[in-house]
Design a protein around this motif. Structure first.
Motif, PDB file in Angstrom:
ATOM      1  N   GLN A  46     -11.637 -10.614   4.043  1.00  0.00           N
ATOM      2  CA  GLN A  46     -10.347 -10.353   3.406  1.00  0.00           C
ATOM      3  C   GLN A  46      -9.713 -11.611   2.799  1.00  0.00           C
ATOM      4  O   GLN A  46      -8.572 -11.554   2.334  1.00  0.00           O
ATOM      5  N   ARG A  47     -10.428 -12.712   2.811  1.00  0.00           N
ATOM      6  CA  ARG A  47      -9.825 -13.968   2.364  1.00  0.00           C
ATOM      7  C   ARG A  47      -9.226 -13.826   0.964  1.00  0.00           C
ATOM      8  O   ARG A  47      -9.864 -13.339   0.038  1.00  0.00           O
ATOM      9  N   GLY A  48      -7.985 -14.277   0.841  1.00  0.00           N
ATOM     10  CA  GLY A  48      -7.287 -14.214  -0.436  1.00  0.00           C
ATOM     11  C   GLY A  48      -6.572 -12.913  -0.700  1.00  0.00           C
ATOM     12  O   GLY A  48      -5.878 -12.780  -1.708  1.00  0.00           O
ATOM     13  N   HIS A  49      -6.711 -11.940   0.215  1.00  0.00           N
ATOM     14  CA  HIS A  49      -6.104 -10.625  -0.005  1.00  0.00           C
ATOM     15  C   HIS A  49      -5.185 -10.262   1.161  1.00  0.00           C
ATOM     16  O   HIS A  49      -5.654  -9.983   2.257  1.00  0.00           O
ATOM     17  N   ARG A  50      -3.891 -10.243   0.912  1.00  0.00           N
ATOM     18  CA  ARG A  50      -2.947  -9.811   1.944  1.00  0.00           C
ATOM     19  C   ARG A  50      -2.829  -8.290   1.970  1.00  0.00           C
ATOM     20  O   ARG A  50      -2.348  -7.715   2.937  1.00  0.00           O
ATOM     21  N   TRP A  51      -3.234  -7.632   0.904  1.00  0.00           N
ATOM     22  CA  TRP A  51      -3.305  -6.169   0.848  1.00  0.00           C
ATOM     23  C   TRP A  51      -4.546  -5.795   0.059  1.00  0.00           C
ATOM     24  O   TRP A  51      -4.994  -6.519  -0.834  1.00  0.00           O
ATOM     25  N   PRO A  70       7.157  -8.264   0.350  1.00  0.00           N
ATOM     26  CA  PRO A  70       7.980  -7.227  -0.279  1.00  0.00           C
ATOM     27  C   PRO A  70       7.149  -6.021  -0.717  1.00  0.00           C
ATOM     28  O   PRO A  70       6.041  -6.159  -1.239  1.00  0.00           O
ATOM     29  N   LEU A  71       7.737  -4.830  -0.508  1.00  0.00           N
ATOM     30  CA  LEU A  71       7.111  -3.573  -0.907  1.00  0.00           C
ATOM     31  C   LEU A  71       7.947  -2.819  -1.933  1.00  0.00           C
ATOM     32  O   LEU A  71       7.558  -1.749  -2.388  1.00  0.00           O
ATOM     33  N   GLY A  72       9.099  -3.369  -2.291  1.00  0.00           N
ATOM     34  CA  GLY A  72      10.004  -2.682  -3.192  1.00  0.00           C
ATOM     35  C   GLY A  72       9.596  -2.779  -4.649  1.00  0.00           C
ATOM     36  O   GLY A  72       8.637  -3.478  -5.018  1.00  0.00           O
ATOM     37  N   ALA A  73      10.328  -2.049  -5.490  1.00  0.00           N
ATOM     38  CA  ALA A  73      10.062  -2.063  -6.933  1.00  0.00           C
ATOM     39  C   ALA A  73      10.148  -3.490  -7.460  1.00  0.00           C
ATOM     40  O   ALA A  73      11.035  -4.253  -7.087  1.00  0.00           O
ATOM     41  N   GLY A  74       9.204  -3.846  -8.331  1.00  0.00           N
ATOM     42  CA  GLY A  74       9.181  -5.169  -8.923  1.00  0.00           C
ATOM     43  C   GLY A  74       8.370  -6.189  -8.147  1.00  0.00           C
ATOM     44  O   GLY A  74       8.114  -7.285  -8.653  1.00  0.00           O
ATOM     45  N   SER A  75       7.944  -5.868  -6.928  1.00  0.00           N
ATOM     46  CA  SER A  75       7.148  -6.808  -6.137  1.00  0.00           C
ATOM     47  C   SER A  75       5.682  -6.739  -6.558  1.00  0.00           C
ATOM     48  O   SER A  75       5.212  -5.742  -7.109  1.00  0.00           O
ATOM     49  N   ALA A  76       4.954  -7.811  -6.263  1.00  0.00           N
ATOM     50  CA  ALA A  76       3.534  -7.860  -6.602  1.00  0.00           C
ATOM     51  C   ALA A  76       2.757  -6.796  -5.832  1.00  0.00           C
ATOM     52  O   ALA A  76       1.838  -6.171  -6.363  1.00  0.00           O
ATOM     53  N   GLN A  77       3.134  -6.577  -4.570  1.00  0.00           N
ATOM     54  CA  GLN A  77       2.426  -5.583  -3.763  1.00  0.00           C
ATOM     55  C   GLN A  77       2.669  -4.167  -4.285  1.00  0.00           C
ATOM     56  O   GLN A  77       1.739  -3.357  -4.335  1.00  0.00           O
ATOM     57  N   ARG A  78       3.916  -3.867  -4.680  1.00  0.00           N
ATOM     58  CA  ARG A  78       4.201  -2.545  -5.241  1.00  0.00           C
ATOM     59  C   ARG A  78       3.427  -2.334  -6.535  1.00  0.00           C
ATOM     60  O   ARG A  78       2.897  -1.233  -6.771  1.00  0.00           O
ATOM     61  N   ALA A  79       3.365  -3.360  -7.379  1.00  0.00           N
ATOM     62  CA  ALA A  79       2.626  -3.235  -8.639  1.00  0.00           C
ATOM     63  C   ALA A  79       1.159  -2.940  -8.369  1.00  0.00           C
ATOM     64  O   ALA A  79       0.539  -2.094  -9.037  1.00  0.00           O
ATOM     65  N   TRP A  80       0.594  -3.633  -7.382  1.00  0.00           N
ATOM     66  CA  TRP A  80      -0.809  -3.383  -7.038  1.00  0.00           C
ATOM     67  C   TRP A  80      -0.990  -1.976  -6.496  1.00  0.00           C
ATOM     68  O   TRP A  80      -1.947  -1.279  -6.861  1.00  0.00           O
ATOM     69  N   LEU A  81      -0.085  -1.550  -5.620  1.00  0.00           N
ATOM     70  CA  LEU A  81      -0.200  -0.215  -5.041  1.00  0.00           C
ATOM     71  C   LEU A  81      -0.090   0.860  -6.117  1.00  0.00           C
ATOM     72  O   LEU A  81      -0.889   1.814  -6.137  1.00  0.00           O
ATOM     73  N   ASP A  82       0.879   0.725  -7.004  1.00  0.00           N
ATOM     74  CA  ASP A  82       1.039   1.709  -8.076  1.00  0.00           C
ATOM     75  C   ASP A  82      -0.212   1.782  -8.940  1.00  0.00           C
ATOM     76  O   ASP A  82      -0.664   2.875  -9.319  1.00  0.00           O
ATOM     77  N   ALA A  83      -0.773   0.615  -9.257  1.00  0.00           N
ATOM     78  CA  ALA A  83      -1.974   0.590 -10.091  1.00  0.00           C
ATOM     79  C   ALA A  83      -3.157   1.233  -9.376  1.00  0.00           C
ATOM     80  O   ALA A  83      -3.964   1.943  -9.991  1.00  0.00           O
ATOM     81  N   THR A  84      -3.255   1.003  -8.067  1.00  0.00           N
ATOM     82  CA  THR A  84      -4.353   1.574  -7.286  1.00  0.00           C
ATOM     83  C   THR A  84      -4.256   3.094  -7.210  1.00  0.00           C
ATOM     84  O   THR A  84      -5.242   3.812  -7.421  1.00  0.00           O
TER      85      THR A  84
END
Length: 232
Positions: A46-51, A70-84
């Motif tokens: 998982q190196r380099g990947h927090r999600w 952060p998991l809210g709108a505009g966060s990097a994690q939310r953007a990745w999740l939406d794209a996935t």
């Protein structure tokens, strides 16, 4: 990590795959960069990947999130999740979302209130509700943090709290929406899933003789099913 590595050695010996999620325990008493390095040293894949996401066959996608980011709108994690989730293959019937802090949990008063659902994860629940309404894949969310077991359905999503993997069990006041009504405090337990046809079956398996000299007796204390949506 030395204790975890020793206790989980039988898993590696049997070739079992472990897909971990970050939580507040991993960021305790160390700088973020040091904490992450400890994490990635133990889980180098998982190196380099927090999600990240993992395909469990063609019909199940597991999504591991980091609730300390952060998991809210505009966060990097939310953007990745939406794209996935926007490019799910039509073959995917179920999405299993794993994270440490629960998006939905029985609200507590007093000292237990520190484990109530936080705005960060509630924002995730709002987004998943939108995804569930727009798509056909059924969503199951598994969290920890609360030292107990909870199950409820909300917005067409099954929300589970499974915080009995090793922490000292804590009793709680169960909300009326909590579908688990079993007696006693579900202490050390795990969740088990099996895909049978168009049904994802889940079980909460609890250690019964935890105070014995050599605990070994397990019992299924909760069962639930999630049916796949009709095909296209």
């Amino acid at each position: 990590y030395a204790v975890f590595h020793a206790e989980s050695a039988p898993w590696r010996a049997r070739g079992l795959r472990v897909f971990p999620t970050l939580g507040n325990h991993e960021f305790y008493q160390c700088a973020e960069s040091e904490c992450l390095e400890n994490w990635w040293r133990e889980f180098p894949e998982q190196r380099g990947h927090r999600w990240y996401s993992v395909a469990l066959g063609a019909r199940i996608l597991a999504v591991a999130l980091d609730s300390d980011a952060p998991l809210g709108a505009g966060s990097a994690q939310r953007a990745w999740l939406d794209a996935t989730l926007a490019v799910l293959p039509r073959s995917v019937d179920f999405v299993l979302v794993f994270l440490h802090h629960p998006p939905v949990a029985d609200p507590q008063d007093g000292p237990g209130a520190s484990h109530n659902a936080r705005p960060n994860e509630r924002a995730l629940a709002e987004r998943l509700a939108e995804v569930a309404r727009a798509g056909r894949a059924r969503i199951v969310v598994c969290a920890g943090h609360v030292h107990n077991y909870e199950r409820r359905e909300q917005d067409g999503i099954v929300y589970l709290v499974s915080g009995g993997g090793g922490a000292h069990p804590v009793d709680l006041a169960r909300a009326t929406e909590d579908l688990y009504r079993g007696p006693g405090v579900p202490n050390y337990h795990y969740l088990r899933f099996s895909l049978e046809g168009d049904t994802l079956r889940g079980e909460m398996v609890r250690l019964e003789d935890y105070d014995a000299e050599q605990p070994h007796r397990w019992q299924v204390r909760d069962r639930f099913e999630v049916r796949a949506a009709p095909g296209p």
